[in-house]
Design a protein around this motif. Structure first.
Motif, PDB file in Angstrom:
ATOM      1  N   ILE A 170       0.842  -1.198   0.000  1.00 45.25           N
ATOM      2  CA  ILE A 170       0.000   0.000   0.000  1.00 45.25           C
ATOM      3  C   ILE A 170       0.879   1.250   0.000  1.00 45.25           C
ATOM      4  N   ALA A 171       1.997   1.187   0.694  1.00 44.02           N
ATOM      5  CA  ALA A 171       2.922   2.327   0.712  1.00 44.02           C
ATOM      6  C   ALA A 171       3.464   2.592  -0.696  1.00 44.02           C
ATOM      7  N   LEU A 172       3.735   1.518  -1.423  1.00 41.03           N
ATOM      8  CA  LEU A 172       4.220   1.673  -2.793  1.00 41.03           C
ATOM      9  C   LEU A 172       3.167   2.317  -3.681  1.00 41.03           C
ATOM     10  N   VAL A 173       1.906   1.934  -3.460  1.00 38.93           N
ATOM     11  CA  VAL A 173       0.812   2.539  -4.237  1.00 38.93           C
ATOM     12  C   VAL A 173       0.702   4.015  -3.904  1.00 38.93           C
ATOM     13  N   ASN A 174       0.842   4.349  -2.620  1.00 37.39           N
ATOM     14  CA  ASN A 174       0.684   5.750  -2.176  1.00 37.39           C
ATOM     15  C   ASN A 174       1.799   6.654  -2.680  1.00 37.39           C
ATOM     16  N   GLN A 175       2.880   6.090  -3.168  1.00 40.18           N
ATOM     17  CA  GLN A 175       3.951   6.916  -3.735  1.00 40.18           C
ATOM     18  C   GLN A 175       3.554   7.553  -5.067  1.00 40.18           C
ATOM     19  N   ASP A 176       2.432   7.085  -5.616  1.00 41.74           N
ATOM     20  CA  ASP A 176       1.882   7.641  -6.869  1.00 41.74           C
ATOM     21  C   ASP A 176       2.806   7.472  -8.068  1.00 41.74           C
ATOM     22  N   ILE A 177       3.678   6.461  -7.995  1.00 43.70           N
ATOM     23  CA  ILE A 177       4.501   6.182  -9.186  1.00 43.70           C
ATOM     24  C   ILE A 177       3.614   5.689 -10.330  1.00 43.70           C
ATOM     25  N   GLY A 178       2.651   4.825  -9.960  1.00 45.46           N
ATOM     26  CA  GLY A 178       1.733   4.317 -10.973  1.00 45.46           C
ATOM     27  C   GLY A 178       0.903   5.415 -11.592  1.00 45.46           C
ATOM     28  N   LYS A 179       0.564   6.460 -10.751  1.00 46.99           N
ATOM     29  CA  LYS A 179      -0.223   7.574 -11.281  1.00 46.99           C
ATOM     30  C   LYS A 179       0.567   8.334 -12.338  1.00 46.99           C
ATOM     31  N   GLN A 180       1.858   8.474 -12.120  1.00 48.52           N
ATOM     32  CA  GLN A 180       2.695   9.152 -13.122  1.00 48.52           C
ATOM     33  C   GLN A 180       2.693   8.389 -14.443  1.00 48.52           C
ATOM     34  N   TYR A 181       2.776   7.050 -14.324  1.00 47.51           N
ATOM     35  CA  TYR A 181       2.717   6.249 -15.554  1.00 47.51           C
ATOM     36  C   TYR A 181       1.380   6.447 -16.265  1.00 47.51           C
ATOM     37  N   MET A 182       0.296   6.452 -15.489  1.00 46.92           N
ATOM     38  CA  MET A 182      -1.034   6.602 -16.092  1.00 46.92           C
ATOM     39  C   MET A 182      -1.189   7.981 -16.730  1.00 46.92           C
ATOM     40  N   ASP A 183      -0.639   9.024 -16.059  1.00 53.22           N
ATOM     41  CA  ASP A 183      -0.709  10.364 -16.658  1.00 53.22           C
ATOM     42  C   ASP A 183       0.042  10.387 -17.991  1.00 53.22           C
ATOM     43  N   ASN A 184       1.208   9.730 -18.026  1.00 58.45           N
ATOM     44  CA  ASN A 184       1.976   9.667 -19.288  1.00 58.45           C
ATOM     45  C   ASN A 184       1.182   8.932 -20.364  1.00 58.45           C
ATOM     46  N   ILE A 185       0.542   7.842 -19.939  1.00 57.01           N
ATOM     47  CA  ILE A 185      -0.240   7.046 -20.908  1.00 57.01           C
ATOM     48  C   ILE A 185      -1.384   7.880 -21.475  1.00 57.01           C
ATOM     49  N   ARG A 186      -2.126   8.602 -20.572  1.00 61.82           N
ATOM     50  CA  ARG A 186      -3.251   9.423 -21.043  1.00 61.82           C
ATOM     51  C   ARG A 186      -2.759  10.523 -21.977  1.00 61.82           C
ATOM     52  N   ARG A 187      -1.654  11.155 -21.617  1.00 66.44           N
ATOM     53  CA  ARG A 187      -1.135  12.247 -22.444  1.00 66.44           C
ATOM     54  C   ARG A 187      -0.717  11.719 -23.835  1.00 66.44           C
ATOM     55  N   ASN A 188      -0.035  10.601 -23.851  1.00 71.03           N
ATOM     56  CA  ASN A 188       0.411  10.045 -25.139  1.00 71.03           C
ATOM     57  C   ASN A 188      -0.767   9.557 -25.976  1.00 71.03           C
ATOM     58  N   LEU A 189      -1.771   8.963 -25.312  1.00 65.15           N
ATOM     59  CA  LEU A 189      -2.957   8.519 -26.060  1.00 65.15           C
ATOM     60  C   LEU A 189      -3.741   9.702 -26.621  1.00 65.15           C
TER      61      LEU A 189
END
Length: 380
Positions: free
Chosen positions: A81-100
């Protein structure tokens, strides 16, 4: 991606394994959709480049999610849960949305270009249709102008030619074409065509007939046999193949010369032609070997009448260069469908029976039996 995240977070919160099903299904679906997009945009390098970036971020996102699940499965849910809260995955998702978003914008530009191409093509098609209509209108006018020349003049020539035939005169090509340069060209072409056709017929005849005897050769026999076997099966008849080999022919060649041998072969061909019925066919396979197809028989015994005619025809000696030369033959008989319905086997079995007849000095012909195959192999 929503299914993947939902499955991941559901599992992290509840440890319920059922959440892993949408997680894994979502990963498979994402990969499949990504491959489909890459396949559909191979002609657009810019979109391919964007998809490569998306693919890289998706792989990173999946690795981060996989790490959290492994931590949870190792009873280290707090770390997950701590790893999720670091929002690393959110950064990946933001990159994915921007590129799409960029990908979609590029696709819209591409579609607008296609629409422009379509409008341009439609204009070209409209122009082409207009040109075609003009062409066909012109063609119709041209046809009307030359209808007299192309219809009524040939009709007049046909009437004149018919009158020549009625008077019993020979009709030549020059009688049915106009007396001008085109008529001369057509007449010459017709004459050339007739010569080519005659030459082709001559070459075809030579290809399928023996030059020395005029009989059909081995190129024709199997086609005729296949056809005759089919006819016999259709009408409930039988047919026989007679395989003939001249006795002591090598001795005649060696002692009297090949010229005399050739005369013997010609006389053999004539005697065979005179002995068979109009429905039968005679072939020379080569050397002193001949084959006769006897058609329209109801039993193997019916072929014996033709065989006796052949043997009787060979009783008188042949007069060659003032010399009386005895000619005799050994005959093997195979019958379809009694022995086989295969043309190759039919000739082979008749050959085997001929070989047996040649070995038996008490007879001039024998019918094929299965045991003859073993006997010939033993001798060989």
């Amino acid at each position: 991606m929503k299914d993947v995240e939902t499955g991941q977070r559901g599992y992290l919160l509840t440890s319920n394994l059922s959440y892993l099903e949408p997680y894994h299904n979502g990963i498979s679906q994402v990969k499949e959709n990504l491959e489909s997009l890459k396949s559909l945009t191979t002609s657009n390098p810019e979109q391919q480049k964007i998809l490569d970036l998306v693919s890289k971020d998706i792989s990173s996102k999946f690795k981060e999610m996989e790490q959290t699940i492994k931590l949870a499965q190792s009873n280290e849910k707090d770390k997950a849960i701590a790893l999720v809260n670091q929002d690393i995955g959110k950064q990946y998702m933001d990159n994915i949305r921007r590129n799409l978003h960029e990908f979609t914008k590029t696709e819209q530009i591409f579609l607008e270009q296609r629409k422009g191409d379509f409008r341009e093509n439609r204009a070209q098609i409209t122009t082409l249709v207009t040109v075609e209509i003009s062409f066909f209108v012109g063609l119709a006018i041209f046809t009307l102008l030359f209808l007299q020349r192309n219809f009524f003049v040939p009709l007049q020539l046909l009437v004149a030619s018919t009158q020549l035939v009625e008077r019993g005169k020979r009709l030549e090509v020059k009688n049915i074409v106009e007396n001008n340069e085109m008529g001369h060209l057509l007449t010459t072409f017709f004459s050339m065509s007739e010569k080519v056709h005659h030459r082709e017929k001559t070459l075809e005849y030579k290809a399928h007939h023996d030059e020395l005897t005029g009989l059909k050769n081995r190129l024709s026999i199997y086609d005729e046999l296949d056809s005759s076997i089919g006819d016999a099966k259709r009408y409930g008849d039988k047919l026989a193949v007679l395989f003939l080999d001249l006795n002591l022919f090598k001795h005649i060649n060696d002692t009297l010369g090949h010229d005399v041998g050739d005369e013997v072969l010609k006389i053999t061909a004539d005697r065979l032609n005179d002995s068979v019925r109009s429905s039968d066919s005679v072939f020379r396979l080569g050397g002193d070997e001949f084959v006769v197809i006897v058609r329209n028989i109801k039993s193997a015994k019916d072929a014996e009448g033709v065989i006796q005619n052949i043997l009787s025809a060979f009783e008188p000696p042949a007069m060659i260069n003032g010399n009386a030369i005895d000619i005799s033959t050994s005959i093997g008989v195979a019958v379809s469908p009694d022995n086989t319905t295969d043309s190759d086997e039919l000739v082979k079995y008749a050959d085997v029976a001929m070989y047996a007849a040649k070995q038996d000095k008490s007879t001039h012909f024998k019918s094929f039996r299965e045991d003859m195959l073993n006997k010939k192999d033993d001798v060989a």
